[in-house]
Design a protein around this motif. Structure first.
Motif, PDB file in Angstrom:
ATOM      1  N   ARG A  47       0.834  -1.204   0.000  1.00 41.79           N
ATOM      2  CA  ARG A  47       0.000   0.000   0.000  1.00 41.79           C
ATOM      3  C   ARG A  47       0.869   1.256   0.000  1.00 41.79           C
ATOM      4  O   ARG A  47       0.611   2.209  -0.756  1.00 41.79           O
ATOM      5  N   ALA A  48       1.912   1.256   0.808  1.00 41.81           N
ATOM      6  CA  ALA A  48       2.772   2.441   0.912  1.00 41.81           C
ATOM      7  C   ALA A  48       3.519   2.718  -0.388  1.00 41.81           C
ATOM      8  O   ALA A  48       3.791   3.881  -0.720  1.00 41.81           O
ATOM      9  N   LEU A  49       3.840   1.662  -1.134  1.00 41.08           N
ATOM     10  CA  LEU A  49       4.636   1.802  -2.353  1.00 41.08           C
ATOM     11  C   LEU A  49       3.785   1.787  -3.622  1.00 41.08           C
ATOM     12  O   LEU A  49       4.328   1.780  -4.728  1.00 41.08           O
ATOM     13  N   ASP A  50       2.468   1.788  -3.482  1.00 45.05           N
ATOM     14  CA  ASP A  50       1.548   1.774  -4.636  1.00 45.05           C
ATOM     15  C   ASP A  50       1.762   0.551  -5.520  1.00 45.05           C
ATOM     16  O   ASP A  50       1.667   0.629  -6.753  1.00 45.05           O
ATOM     17  N   ILE A  51       2.061  -0.580  -4.894  1.00 42.96           N
ATOM     18  CA  ILE A  51       2.170  -1.846  -5.620  1.00 42.96           C
ATOM     19  C   ILE A  51       0.794  -2.507  -5.615  1.00 42.96           C
ATOM     20  O   ILE A  51       0.179  -2.695  -4.565  1.00 42.96           O
ATOM     21  N   LEU A  52       0.311  -2.862  -6.791  1.00 45.53           N
ATOM     22  CA  LEU A  52      -1.009  -3.485  -6.911  1.00 45.53           C
ATOM     23  C   LEU A  52      -0.889  -4.999  -6.718  1.00 45.53           C
ATOM     24  O   LEU A  52      -0.105  -5.655  -7.411  1.00 45.53           O
ATOM     25  N   PRO A  53      -1.654  -5.589  -5.807  1.00 49.03           N
ATOM     26  CA  PRO A  53      -1.627  -7.052  -5.659  1.00 49.03           C
ATOM     27  C   PRO A  53      -2.635  -7.721  -6.595  1.00 49.03           C
ATOM     28  O   PRO A  53      -3.827  -7.410  -6.574  1.00 49.03           O
ATOM     29  N   SER A  54      -2.154  -8.628  -7.432  1.00 50.48           N
ATOM     30  CA  SER A  54      -3.021  -9.483  -8.237  1.00 50.48           C
ATOM     31  C   SER A  54      -2.980 -10.870  -7.611  1.00 50.48           C
ATOM     32  O   SER A  54      -1.983 -11.588  -7.733  1.00 50.48           O
ATOM     33  N   LEU A  55      -4.041 -11.227  -6.902  1.00 47.83           N
ATOM     34  CA  LEU A  55      -4.032 -12.404  -6.044  1.00 47.83           C
ATOM     35  C   LEU A  55      -4.687 -13.602  -6.730  1.00 47.83           C
ATOM     36  O   LEU A  55      -5.334 -13.468  -7.771  1.00 47.83           O
ATOM     37  N   PHE A  56      -4.541 -14.762  -6.114  1.00 44.96           N
ATOM     38  CA  PHE A  56      -4.888 -16.037  -6.756  1.00 44.96           C
ATOM     39  C   PHE A  56      -5.779 -16.878  -5.840  1.00 44.96           C
ATOM     40  O   PHE A  56      -5.456 -18.017  -5.522  1.00 44.96           O
ATOM     41  N   PRO A  57      -6.933 -16.333  -5.393  1.00 41.76           N
ATOM     42  CA  PRO A  57      -7.789 -17.128  -4.507  1.00 41.76           C
ATOM     43  C   PRO A  57      -8.359 -18.377  -5.151  1.00 41.76           C
ATOM     44  O   PRO A  57      -8.890 -19.247  -4.450  1.00 41.76           O
ATOM     45  N   MET A  58      -8.272 -18.510  -6.473  1.00 41.49           N
ATOM     46  CA  MET A  58      -8.692 -19.758  -7.118  1.00 41.49           C
ATOM     47  C   MET A  58      -7.933 -20.960  -6.532  1.00 41.49           C
ATOM     48  O   MET A  58      -8.417 -22.087  -6.573  1.00 41.49           O
ATOM     49  N   HIS A  59      -6.751 -20.700  -5.973  1.00 39.39           N
ATOM     50  CA  HIS A  59      -5.979 -21.768  -5.323  1.00 39.39           C
ATOM     51  C   HIS A  59      -6.741 -22.388  -4.169  1.00 39.39           C
ATOM     52  O   HIS A  59      -6.507 -23.546  -3.822  1.00 39.39           O
ATOM     53  N   THR A  60      -7.626 -21.612  -3.521  1.00 36.95           N
ATOM     54  CA  THR A  60      -8.330 -22.168  -2.373  1.00 36.95           C
ATOM     55  C   THR A  60      -9.171 -23.378  -2.776  1.00 36.95           C
ATOM     56  O   THR A  60      -9.337 -24.309  -1.989  1.00 36.95           O
ATOM     57  N   PHE A  61      -9.708 -23.357  -3.996  1.00 35.29           N
ATOM     58  CA  PHE A  61     -10.446 -24.531  -4.457  1.00 35.29           C
ATOM     59  C   PHE A  61      -9.500 -25.637  -4.900  1.00 35.29           C
ATOM     60  O   PHE A  61      -9.568 -26.776  -4.405  1.00 35.29           O
ATOM     61  N   TYR A  62      -8.587 -25.333  -5.801  1.00 32.22           N
ATOM     62  CA  TYR A  62      -7.769 -26.383  -6.405  1.00 32.22           C
ATOM     63  C   TYR A  62      -6.751 -26.989  -5.438  1.00 32.22           C
ATOM     64  O   TYR A  62      -6.513 -28.194  -5.460  1.00 32.22           O
ATOM     65  N   TRP A  63      -6.125 -26.157  -4.608  1.00 31.68           N
ATOM     66  CA  TRP A  63      -5.040 -26.657  -3.746  1.00 31.68           C
ATOM     67  C   TRP A  63      -5.163 -26.242  -2.287  1.00 31.68           C
ATOM     68  O   TRP A  63      -4.223 -26.397  -1.529  1.00 31.68           O
ATOM     69  N   GLY A  64      -6.328 -25.750  -1.879  1.00 34.85           N
ATOM     70  CA  GLY A  64      -6.470 -25.296  -0.500  1.00 34.85           C
ATOM     71  C   GLY A  64      -6.190 -26.377   0.518  1.00 34.85           C
ATOM     72  O   GLY A  64      -5.472 -26.157   1.508  1.00 34.85           O
ATOM     73  N   ASP A  65      -6.737 -27.576   0.324  1.00 34.74           N
ATOM     74  CA  ASP A  65      -6.507 -28.679   1.261  1.00 34.74           C
ATOM     75  C   ASP A  65      -5.027 -29.062   1.300  1.00 34.74           C
ATOM     76  O   ASP A  65      -4.472 -29.364   2.367  1.00 34.74           O
ATOM     77  N   TRP A  66      -4.393 -29.044   0.139  1.00 32.64           N
ATOM     78  CA  TRP A  66      -2.966 -29.382   0.044  1.00 32.64           C
ATOM     79  C   TRP A  66      -2.121 -28.336   0.768  1.00 32.64           C
ATOM     80  O   TRP A  66      -1.179 -28.674   1.488  1.00 32.64           O
ATOM     81  N   HIS A  67      -2.455 -27.065   0.610  1.00 32.00           N
ATOM     82  CA  HIS A  67      -1.729 -26.017   1.322  1.00 32.00           C
ATOM     83  C   HIS A  67      -1.868 -26.194   2.835  1.00 32.00           C
ATOM     84  O   HIS A  67      -0.894 -26.038   3.581  1.00 32.00           O
ATOM     85  N   ARG A  68      -3.073 -26.506   3.279  1.00 29.33           N
ATOM     86  CA  ARG A  68      -3.322 -26.654   4.715  1.00 29.33           C
ATOM     87  C   ARG A  68      -2.596 -27.869   5.295  1.00 29.33           C
ATOM     88  O   ARG A  68      -1.988 -27.788   6.378  1.00 29.33           O
ATOM     89  N   ASP A  69      -2.622 -28.981   4.574  1.00 30.88           N
ATOM     90  CA  ASP A  69      -2.144 -30.239   5.142  1.00 30.88           C
ATOM     91  C   ASP A  69      -0.682 -30.534   4.842  1.00 30.88           C
ATOM     92  O   ASP A  69      -0.079 -31.362   5.544  1.00 30.88           O
ATOM     93  N   SER A  70      -0.103 -29.902   3.808  1.00 29.38           N
ATOM     94  CA  SER A  70       1.247 -30.287   3.401  1.00 29.38           C
ATOM     95  C   SER A  70       2.160 -29.106   3.108  1.00 29.38           C
ATOM     96  O   SER A  70       3.332 -29.134   3.470  1.00 29.38           O
ATOM     97  N   VAL A  71       1.655 -28.066   2.470  1.00 28.85           N
ATOM     98  CA  VAL A  71       2.537 -26.993   1.995  1.00 28.85           C
ATOM     99  C   VAL A  71       2.856 -25.998   3.095  1.00 28.85           C
ATOM    100  O   VAL A  71       4.029 -25.742   3.419  1.00 28.85           O
TER     101      VAL A  71
END
Length: 598
Positions: A448-472
């Motif tokens: 926010r301070a540096l005016d950098i725009l975040p392009s985020l990837f919440p689609m990961h929550t469907f495809y790999w959310g369980d994997w992130h929680r349990d392994s990554v």
């Protein structure tokens, strides 16, 4: 995702693709099915014909819900279009005042029209890669749910593709995902040798950042026990040995790709570009992106544009390390020429969390095979090179976007932007952090301070959310992947993307994941980051247009902007969140002309 950064990725694109089979999704094509004819060229201005000289509308859209993404007028009853641009927005009476003798009426039949979706991050050219390879994706997008299934799918592809295999000498599959395989591991060279020991085999991980080859491919590439890991890459080894096991990560993977390709022609590549952009249009996208192009790719996209092959706008970011000679006028412009422009430069600092190559500050929850408990991934390039790349972009006046998945990578990106800003001064540059899956809350303050725009990837929550929680990442960090809630708390614009072909450019799946964050198992990963539907739609339309300096002409339904529209089967503001993924794009209009109809 890094399909586009490899020479083989470019070569595979040049292999071509049957438009009908690609768009229908009915099968995987032989690698050599090069197209020599392209059917009708796309030129919306020509397709519209001359506008009424009286100034009347060419067409009026009405009869459904119209969501404008314009805060001053969020909804409308009708929209008038003239010459590919929006002439009037308002009530039926207001808009019908622009009707003339030749004005066409387009009945939305109770459906919902929005601005055309703007791809915030994807790889349009390489969406077609899935059409020229064996489909190894797991359910719900394929059948690659265990290693035996991968072997079967490769054999079936081989049976259909013998002419291509003889011509190009390569067996290829795309989309396997170790996190979804029953064995919970990567295939190895030994598994692929059971398919063929005579022809090289390459299978690409769904992330696009790593893959597996058989023994023949290792032999042809000269990769042996004596081969050292390159900076920014890894050859995984057999247990207790230096012998490669066939799994190859990041820079090592991309280097191998370059040795297996370089043999396909221009016509096939143009067919690939055409098919990829058409596929985007099926999901309501009217602007798409090739987010890391090298020299060959840039030139061939320019050629496709000159031949009027692009149904939608294609925005290109050239690799700042390997393609800086391509970042120049006239293609480097805020204006499109025949639906093509170069927007700036792309930098990649790390890899992928689901493949456990993203660069973290804290160790992976479960380290990958052969790594110790303190393994944190690794950078794709030295930090000093990232600083130099950002400095050059600022000095040249290029917009720069950067792939950062891990928080260690984001630390480098933030520090490089801070230093370049100190040196060159503040300006409206709109640098973009792509993915940001393991962003920390203090890093959101820095963005926010540096005016950098975040392009985020919440689609990961469907495809790999369980994997992130349990392994990554483990339960704590996984709750905060793609932290849209932190962006909202700070009043920050953000965008939401699909990174196709890592996932299909399915706008409704992007919307659903951004709103619900529901995983494959039904868990809600980080409910504090769930986004209201109106905000999620802005992240796919007007905020995405802003990210790319195009908010003056796209992203909302306002007078003077391009008549780029997506028509949905239902109103996303009215359906239950769980039903969002089931909505369908039924029609797409580019500059007032229908380019897709279900």
């Amino acid at each position: 995702m890094c399909i586009g950064c490899s020479p083989l990725g470019q070569a595979l694109a040049r292999a071509g693709v049957s438009r009908r089979s690609f768009l229908s999704g009915s099968g995987r094509l032989a690698l050599g099915a090069a197209a020599t004819g392209f059917g009708a060229r796309f030129n919306c201005a020509a397709a519209q014909g001359p506008s009424d000289p009286s100034g009347a509308a060419d067409a009026i859209f009405s009869g459904g819900t119209i969501l404008t993404m314009d805060d001053a007028r969020p909804t409308a009853e009708a929209v008038a279009v003239r010459g590919g641009r929006i002439l009037a927005v308002g009530t039926r009476d207001e808009v019908n005042a622009r009707r003339g003798a030749g004005t066409r009426s387009i009945d939305l039949a109770g459906r919902t029209m929005l601005p055309g979706f703007f791809d915030a991050h994807g790889h349009a050219v390489f969406v077609g890669l899935q059409a020229v390879s064996a489909n190894l994706l797991p359910a719900p997008d394929g059948q690659g749910n265990d290693i035996a299934a991968l072997q079967r799918l490769l054999r079936e592809w081989m049976a259909r593709s013998q002419p291509a295999i003889r011509r190009y000498g390569l067996i290829i599959g795309f989309g396997y995902d170790d996190s979804q395989l029953r064995e919970q591991r990567h295939p190895t060279r030994d598994d692929l040798d059971q398919v063929s020991t005579d022809t090289p085999i390459l299978i690409i991980h769904q992330s696009g950042h790593l893959g597996v080859v058989n023994s023949k491919a290792l032999e042809l590439a000269g990769i042996t026990a004596a081969t050292a890991d390159p900076v920014g890459g890894v050859y995984r080894r057999r247990p207790g040995s230096r012998e490669p096991d066939g799994v190859i990560e990041e820079i090592a993977f991309f280097s191998l790709l370059s040795k297996l390709g370089e043999r396909f022609d221009l016509d096939a590549y143009l067919a690939m570009i055409r098919a990829g952009t058409e596929f985007y249009a099926r999901f309501g996208y009217t602007t798409c992106q090739e987010a890391r192009a090298f020299g060959d790719t840039v030139g061939r996209i320019a050629e496709a544009a000159e031949r009027n092959l692009l149904p939608i706008d294609l925005l290109v970011y050239a690799d700042i390390v390997a393609a800086t000679d391509q970042i120049r006028a006239p293609a480097l412009s805020r204006e499109y020429r025949n639906r093509f422009r170069i927007g700036g430069a792309k930098l990649v600092i790390d890899g992928t969390p689901q493949g456990k190559t993203a660069w973290l500050t804290r160790p992976y929850y479960v380290p990958p095979p052969g790594q110790r408990g303190d393994y944190v991934g690794f950078p794709a390039i030295p930090s000093e090179n990232a600083f130099a790349a950002v400095d050059r972009a600022f000095a040249e006046g290029w917009q720069i976007i950067c792939h950062c998945n891990g928080d260690a990578a984001s630390d480098v990106w933030i520090a490089a932007i801070r230093e370049a800003t100190r040196k060159h001064g503040r300006a409206d540059r709109r640098p973009v952090l792509i993915h940001g899956q393991v962003l920390r809350e203090d890093q959101m303050d820095a963005l926010r301070a540096l005016d950098i725009l975040p392009s985020l990837f919440p689609m990961h929550t469907f495809y790999w959310g369980d994997w992130h929680r349990d392994s990554v990442l483990g339960p704590e960090r996984a709750e905060n992947i793609s932290p849209t809630g932190w962006a909202m708390q700070r009043g920050m614009r953000f965008t939401s993307h699909h990174d196709a072909p890592v996932a299909n450019p399915d706008s409704m799946r992007v919307l659903s994941a951004t709103v619900t964050r529901r995983t494959r198992s039904g868990d809600i990963l980080g409910p504090q980051h769930c986004v209201p539907v109106p905000v999620a739609l802005k992240a796919m339309t007007i905020w995405a247009a802003h990210q790319h300096f195009e908010e003056d002409r796209k992203g909302s339904i306002e007078v003077g902007k391009l008549a780029d529209f997506a028509v949905l089967s239902g109103n996303p503001l009215d359906v239950e969140p769980a039903a969002l993924a089931g909505l369908k794009v039924v029609q797409t209009f580019k500059e007032g002309v229908s380019i897709f109809s279900a």
